[in-house]
Write a protein that holds these residues in place. Sequence first.
Motif: not given
Length: 315
Positions: A209-218, A194-199, A183-192
């Motif tokens: 990188p800052l937002i991905v850090g926030f994802v890991v904190a969450a 979203a963060v990098i999707d230019l569409r 579950v934790g890693t599914a959220f990590l990849l789902m949110l990564i």
Amino acid sequence: MAVEIPPLVKPSRLRSRGGLLGECLAEFLGTFVLISFGCGVVAMAVAALPGSGRAATTTTIFLAAGDWLLITWGWAMAVMLGVYVAGGISGAHLNPAVTLAMALRRGFSWAKVVPYWFAQVVGALTGAALVYLVYHNAINAFDSAMKGPKTDGHTLATFSIFATFPAPYFHGGTWGPLIDQIVGTAFLLMLIAAVIDLRNQAVKANLGPLIVGFVVAAIGMSYGANAGYAINPARDFGPRLFTYAAGWDGLAFPGTVPGAFSAYWWIPIVGPLIGGAIGILIYDLFIGDVLVVRSEMAELPEPGRSTPVMTSDDE
């Protein structure tokens, strides 16, 4: 004005680094930074702060939520710094689960998967070695002062500086921690994704990188206590290899504390690999496919609308 920075190595010798070798070196260094700061903040919380007289006693840890927040924000900044270091060269996967997901759904070359994995694990092991070099006095002092079961003089608490283990309420069960890691890693990849999707509403400039850090904190704040939120096979396996060599023995491999849990070492590897694949597939199923359809429609509706707005000229 840009300043020209001469290479340290002659250009003729640098050509081999222009491809996969250079990417693996970046993955190594980025993961090294990730673990150096991530395990470093846990060493501060577990051993250095108590041992330096900055806690109630020499063995006082985790008496309040602030201790956990120190660790979650420390890991968040560790991830951010590692991604900033390696992102321009390798994409800064720093995580075998990310590499697998990128190969599965983002066109990353399958031929690079194993080399990336190797670089990530070696970087993690080296980062753990650095943390031990800096904090071994604090670690030894904590282990000496701590009462209770020890393995070759080491405690489970100091092992937690480097690798993960399940909470007591799982009673040594496998499925609870495994599901937690999925579950934790599914959220990590789902949110990564979203963060990098230019569409989608991708992060602008170089704030990714800052937002991905926030994802890991969450993830750490919401799902961290069950099993230490490894969510990264290299993050757990590399330091686990180091601790095995450094004397934590069975705590590291097979990852056993008699009467508590046994043979745990594989769960932070298998769980994240499965979870990462699930996470990016969920993102593409619910979001990515819709973005593809909308781009093919050419005329996008406003956010929240199911159909385009008709104007008088269209009627």
